[in-house]
Enzyme design. Structure first.
Site, mmCIF file in Angstrom:
data_model
loop_
_atom_site.group_PDB
_atom_site.id
_atom_site.type_symbol
_atom_site.label_atom_id
_atom_site.label_comp_id
_atom_site.label_asym_id
_atom_site.label_seq_id
_atom_site.Cartn_x
_atom_site.Cartn_y
_atom_site.Cartn_z
ATOM 1 N N CYS A 44 0.867 -1.180 0.000
ATOM 2 C CA CYS A 44 0.000 0.000 0.000
ATOM 3 C C CYS A 44 0.899 1.225 0.000
ATOM 4 C CB CYS A 44 -0.994 -0.030 1.166
ATOM 5 S SG CYS A 44 -0.298 0.100 2.814
ATOM 6 N N THR A 92 2.008 3.258 2.456
ATOM 7 C CA THR A 92 3.034 3.216 3.511
ATOM 8 C C THR A 92 3.429 1.802 3.911
ATOM 9 O OG1 THR A 92 1.330 3.213 5.199
ATOM 10 C CG2 THR A 92 2.206 5.382 4.533
ATOM 11 N N HIS A 95 13.667 -18.977 18.930
ATOM 12 C CA HIS A 95 12.748 -18.282 18.019
ATOM 13 C C HIS A 95 11.444 -19.068 17.857
ATOM 14 C CE1 HIS A 95 15.684 -15.280 17.391
ATOM 15 N NE2 HIS A 95 16.545 -16.074 16.772
HETATM 16 C C1 RB5 Z 1 -4.091 5.268 0.727
HETATM 17 O O1 RB5 Z 1 -4.165 6.626 0.488
HETATM 18 C C2 RB5 Z 1 -3.192 4.981 1.908
HETATM 19 O O2 RB5 Z 1 -3.835 5.382 3.071
HETATM 20 C C3 RB5 Z 1 -2.832 3.529 1.938
HETATM 21 O O3 RB5 Z 1 -2.207 3.168 0.757
HETATM 22 C C4 RB5 Z 1 -1.897 3.092 3.028
HETATM 23 O O4 RB5 Z 1 -0.772 3.907 3.087
HETATM 24 C C5 RB5 Z 1 -2.501 2.895 4.338
HETATM 25 O O5 RB5 Z 1 -1.842 2.525 5.322
#
Ligand code: RB5
Length: 142
Positions: A64, A66, A133
């Site tokens: 995604c 981030t 682990h």
């Molecule tokens: C989308 O705008 C963004 O919020 C998503 O890709 C991600 O970074 C969420 O954690």
């Protein structure tokens, strides 16, 4: 079989990771999304995580913007250990120590070449199988 998924923020990076998987003869199942139109990351994060937890896929890769939303979503699914990685050392050690079964990447954080290197290291590093682990991982499920 690798489960792979993304939201709109990770779509282009997912296509590059798919190219890497194809070039390396690694089988994958794409759980979407399929365009850069805005979608909700939990849908795709949970779908990939559930496929891994169910044993349908051995490992999962999520992208995604981030990597944070995807990692939160994946780690809500019992049996999933998802690591958000932004560097090669973490990618290696999270396999050796945590036996992570899902990798999360942030396409707006990590450059494409580094992300592909992280994928390569993460997929090719086995779990250490060290007693300490194994014990710590089993404690995560208590
Ligand atoms: C989308 O705008 C963004 O919020 C998503 O890709 C991600 O970074 C969420 O954690």
């Amino acid at each position: 079989m690798i489960a792979i998924g993304c939201d709109h923020g990770g779509y282009e990076m997912k296509l590059e990771i798919i190219k890497y998987l194809e070039q390396n003869g690694i089988a994958y199942k794409d759980f979407g999304c399929t365009t850069t139109e805005s979608v909700d990351y939990p849908v795709y994060g949970k779908a990939v995580a559930k496929a891994v937890a169910a044993g349908e896929c051995e490992k999962g890769i999520l992208v995604c913007g981030t990597g944070i939303g995807m990692s939160i979503a994946a780690n809500k699914v019992a049996g999933v250990r998802c690591a958000l990685c932004t560097d090669c050392f973490s990618a290696e050690v999270t396999r050796l120590h945590n036996d992570t079964n899902v990798l999360a990447l942030g396409a707006r954080i990590t450059g494409m070449s580094l992300a592909l290197k992280i994928v390569d290291i993460w997929l090719n590093t086995p779990f250490s199988d060290d007693e300490r682990h194994v014990r710590r991982i089993s404690m995560l499920e208590e």
